[in-house]
Design a protein around this motif. Structure first.
Motif, PDB file in Angstrom:
ATOM      1  N   GLN A 186     -45.478-114.493 -61.230  1.00 20.22           N
ATOM      2  CA  GLN A 186     -46.873-114.506 -61.103  1.00 20.22           C
ATOM      3  C   GLN A 186     -47.482-114.689 -62.247  1.00 20.22           C
ATOM      4  N   LEU A 187     -47.458-114.087 -63.381  1.00 21.32           N
ATOM      5  CA  LEU A 187     -48.039-114.148 -64.704  1.00 21.32           C
ATOM      6  C   LEU A 187     -47.896-115.711 -64.992  1.00 21.32           C
ATOM      7  N   LYS A 188     -46.424-116.222 -64.794  1.00 17.37           N
ATOM      8  CA  LYS A 188     -46.332-117.212 -65.541  1.00 17.37           C
ATOM      9  C   LYS A 188     -47.073-118.618 -64.618  1.00 17.37           C
ATOM     10  N   HIS A 189     -47.125-118.413 -63.288  1.00 19.41           N
ATOM     11  CA  HIS A 189     -47.737-119.364 -62.546  1.00 19.41           C
ATOM     12  C   HIS A 189     -49.265-119.221 -62.287  1.00 19.41           C
ATOM     13  N   TYR A 190     -49.838-118.030 -62.374  1.00 23.04           N
ATOM     14  CA  TYR A 190     -51.064-118.069 -62.152  1.00 23.04           C
ATOM     15  C   TYR A 190     -51.847-117.222 -63.047  1.00 23.04           C
ATOM     16  N   HIS A 191     -51.487-116.918 -64.189  1.00 25.60           N
ATOM     17  CA  HIS A 191     -51.896-116.323 -65.602  1.00 25.60           C
ATOM     18  C   HIS A 191     -52.880-115.192 -65.124  1.00 25.60           C
ATOM     19  N   SER A 192     -52.540-114.543 -64.117  1.00 30.00           N
ATOM     20  CA  SER A 192     -53.239-113.532 -63.596  1.00 30.00           C
ATOM     21  C   SER A 192     -52.398-112.354 -62.843  1.00 30.00           C
ATOM     22  N   TYR A 193     -53.041-111.001 -62.839  1.00 28.44           N
ATOM     23  CA  TYR A 193     -52.243-109.985 -62.123  1.00 28.44           C
ATOM     24  C   TYR A 193     -52.829-110.070 -60.778  1.00 28.44           C
ATOM     25  N   SER A 194     -53.708-110.866 -60.455  1.00 32.41           N
ATOM     26  CA  SER A 194     -54.428-110.655 -59.138  1.00 32.41           C
ATOM     27  C   SER A 194     -53.293-111.265 -58.030  1.00 32.41           C
ATOM     28  N   ASP A 195     -53.374-110.062 -56.871  1.00 34.20           N
ATOM     29  CA  ASP A 195     -52.309-110.309 -55.869  1.00 34.20           C
ATOM     30  C   ASP A 195     -52.908-111.380 -54.777  1.00 34.20           C
ATOM     31  N   ALA A 196     -54.291-111.845 -54.943  1.00 38.12           N
ATOM     32  CA  ALA A 196     -54.984-112.905 -54.092  1.00 38.12           C
ATOM     33  C   ALA A 196     -54.044-114.250 -53.509  1.00 38.12           C
ATOM     34  N   ASN A 197     -53.373-114.695 -54.681  1.00 38.02           N
ATOM     35  CA  ASN A 197     -52.677-116.008 -54.639  1.00 38.02           C
ATOM     36  C   ASN A 197     -51.272-115.366 -54.239  1.00 38.02           C
ATOM     37  N   SER A 198     -50.685-114.681 -54.577  1.00 36.34           N
ATOM     38  CA  SER A 198     -49.270-114.114 -54.343  1.00 36.34           C
ATOM     39  C   SER A 198     -49.004-112.807 -54.542  1.00 36.34           C
ATOM     40  N   ASN A 199     -48.813-111.901 -53.575  1.00 40.59           N
ATOM     41  CA  ASN A 199     -48.631-110.465 -53.871  1.00 40.59           C
ATOM     42  C   ASN A 199     -47.298-110.317 -54.515  1.00 40.59           C
ATOM     43  N   HIS A 200     -47.520-109.472 -55.586  1.00 34.77           N
ATOM     44  CA  HIS A 200     -46.337-109.403 -56.641  1.00 34.77           C
ATOM     45  C   HIS A 200     -45.192-108.596 -55.957  1.00 34.77           C
ATOM     46  N   ALA A 201     -45.383-107.476 -55.171  1.00 35.48           N
ATOM     47  CA  ALA A 201     -44.657-106.899 -54.524  1.00 35.48           C
ATOM     48  C   ALA A 201     -43.707-107.620 -53.415  1.00 35.48           C
ATOM     49  N   ASP A 202     -44.152-108.533 -52.655  1.00 33.74           N
ATOM     50  CA  ASP A 202     -43.822-109.238 -51.916  1.00 33.74           C
ATOM     51  C   ASP A 202     -42.735-110.365 -52.399  1.00 33.74           C
ATOM     52  N   CYS A 203     -43.264-110.700 -53.643  1.00 31.09           N
ATOM     53  CA  CYS A 203     -42.494-111.906 -54.544  1.00 31.09           C
ATOM     54  C   CYS A 203     -41.417-111.295 -54.966  1.00 31.09           C
ATOM     55  N   TYR A 246     -51.764-100.866 -49.110  1.00 34.62           N
ATOM     56  CA  TYR A 246     -52.832 -99.960 -48.940  1.00 34.62           C
ATOM     57  C   TYR A 246     -52.452 -98.991 -47.933  1.00 34.62           C
ATOM     58  N   GLU A 247     -51.708 -99.550 -47.043  1.00 34.18           N
ATOM     59  CA  GLU A 247     -51.302 -98.483 -45.754  1.00 34.18           C
ATOM     60  C   GLU A 247     -49.593 -98.919 -45.555  1.00 34.18           C
ATOM     61  N   SER A 291     -62.094 -89.081 -50.080  1.00 31.42           N
ATOM     62  CA  SER A 291     -60.849 -88.920 -50.705  1.00 31.42           C
ATOM     63  C   SER A 291     -59.556 -89.715 -50.290  1.00 31.42           C
ATOM     64  N   VAL A 292     -59.853 -90.913 -50.393  1.00 26.24           N
ATOM     65  CA  VAL A 292     -58.889 -91.994 -49.978  1.00 26.24           C
ATOM     66  C   VAL A 292     -58.786 -93.191 -51.029  1.00 26.24           C
ATOM     67  N   LEU A 293     -57.639 -93.900 -50.959  1.00 27.99           N
ATOM     68  CA  LEU A 293     -57.605 -95.123 -51.838  1.00 27.99           C
ATOM     69  C   LEU A 293     -58.953 -96.051 -51.658  1.00 27.99           C
ATOM     70  N   VAL A 294     -59.130 -96.591 -52.379  1.00 26.74           N
ATOM     71  CA  VAL A 294     -60.245 -97.858 -52.117  1.00 26.74           C
ATOM     72  C   VAL A 294     -59.591 -99.101 -51.622  1.00 26.74           C
ATOM     73  N   ASP A 295     -59.977 -99.569 -50.636  1.00 28.05           N
ATOM     74  CA  ASP A 295     -59.537-100.911 -50.197  1.00 28.05           C
ATOM     75  C   ASP A 295     -60.120-102.181 -51.024  1.00 28.05           C
ATOM     76  N   ARG A 296     -59.173-102.773 -51.546  1.00 28.65           N
ATOM     77  CA  ARG A 296     -59.605-103.753 -52.673  1.00 28.65           C
ATOM     78  C   ARG A 296     -60.663-104.748 -52.176  1.00 28.65           C
ATOM     79  N   LYS A 297     -60.738-104.926 -50.437  1.00 26.36           N
ATOM     80  CA  LYS A 297     -61.600-105.877 -49.770  1.00 26.36           C
ATOM     81  C   LYS A 297     -62.909-105.471 -50.023  1.00 26.36           C
TER      82      LYS A 297
END
Length: 250
Positions: free
Chosen positions: A69-86, A120-121, A172-178
């Motif tokens: 992800q970092l190599k291709h997008y130079h970012s930690y953002s999962d908007a382009n590619s979710n790193h867990a799925d990758c 998130y869920e 008292s819940v996780l924040v949804d990134r949306k």
């Protein structure tokens, strides 16, 4: 299972990347830190020796998709590619999991733990799968607090907080990134990690590392934001002290 074989394969994989790159280096060290934290949690949960090794392997491999992800997008953002799925694509769809572990017994547990460590869920999972999913979610958060504190500067400004983000925190819940749209939303997102800790033992580890306190100490709080910041901190500390209720029976 052989953790040393897994470690050697991980080092060979990492040799394809530039460890002088600060983001690559961060995730490299994060992977080892989470691996050790997973071993500690597994020990505290009285898991078997083999399950402790399994926990270490999951910790080491959970972010392996980050490097591409970092190599291709130079970012930690999962908007382009979710790193867990990758990570799961590389390990299981492309069958590289055998580079790291020969035993096929725990493939389903490893795959589920990695795939759901950042979701998130959660979907319905088998009991043992859910156990390791919860473990990796907890220990990942514990080290993220440290990594963010060391490598980033975050600012908390009450005027830069989205209403929906604050509402989720108050629930008292996780924040949804949306809902993250303003500059200080990420700080509240980090604070809200506290609400998604699954074991009292995980809270114990969080406290013993001082990672949460370190994170809090590095946030730059604007003068007009002290009152809300103090309130949010107190809620977090109350949750840590409260824990998750009765000790988990495993």
């Amino acid at each position: 299972m052989d953790f040393e074989k897994c470690r050697e394969a991980f080092e060979e994989y990492i040799s394809n990347y530039d460890l002088k790159d600060k983001d690559i280096s961060l995730k490299y060290h994060h992977s080892y830190a989470v691996s050790e934290l997973m071993a500690e949690l597994a020990f505290q949960l009285n898991l078997s020796k083999e399950e402790i090794v399994l926990a270490k392997i999951i910790g080491l491999l959970h972010d392996i998709g980050r490097f591409e992800q970092l190599k291709h997008y130079h970012s930690y953002s999962d908007a382009n590619s979710n790193h867990a799925d990758c990570s799961c694509t590389y390990l299981f769809e492309q069958d590289h999991i055998r580079d790291f572990i020969e035993d096929v017994t725990y493939d389903s547990i490893i795959q589920k733990a990695i795939r759901y460590h950042n979701k998130y869920e959660l979907q319905k999972l088998k009991e043992k799968e859910l156990l390791f999913v919860k473990m990796i979610r907890d220990m990942d958060k514990v080290d993220i607090y440290k990594q963010v504190a060391i490598h980033y500067t975050m600012t908390f400004d009450v005027n830069e907080v989205s209403e929906n983000v604050l509402k989720q925190f108050e629930q008292s819940v996780l924040v949804d990134r949306k809902y993250i749209t303003k500059k200080s939303d990420g700080v509240i997102e980090m604070l809200a990690f506290i609400f998604d800790i699954n074991f009292n033992e995980s809270y114990d580890i969080l406290v013993s590392t001082d990672n949460f306190d370190l994170f809090l100490s590095t946030v730059e709080v604007m003068p007009n934001s002290e009152k809300l910041w103090k309130k949010l901190r107190e809620i977090c500390f109350d949750r840590i002290n409260q824990g998750v209720g009765e000790k988990n029976e495993l």
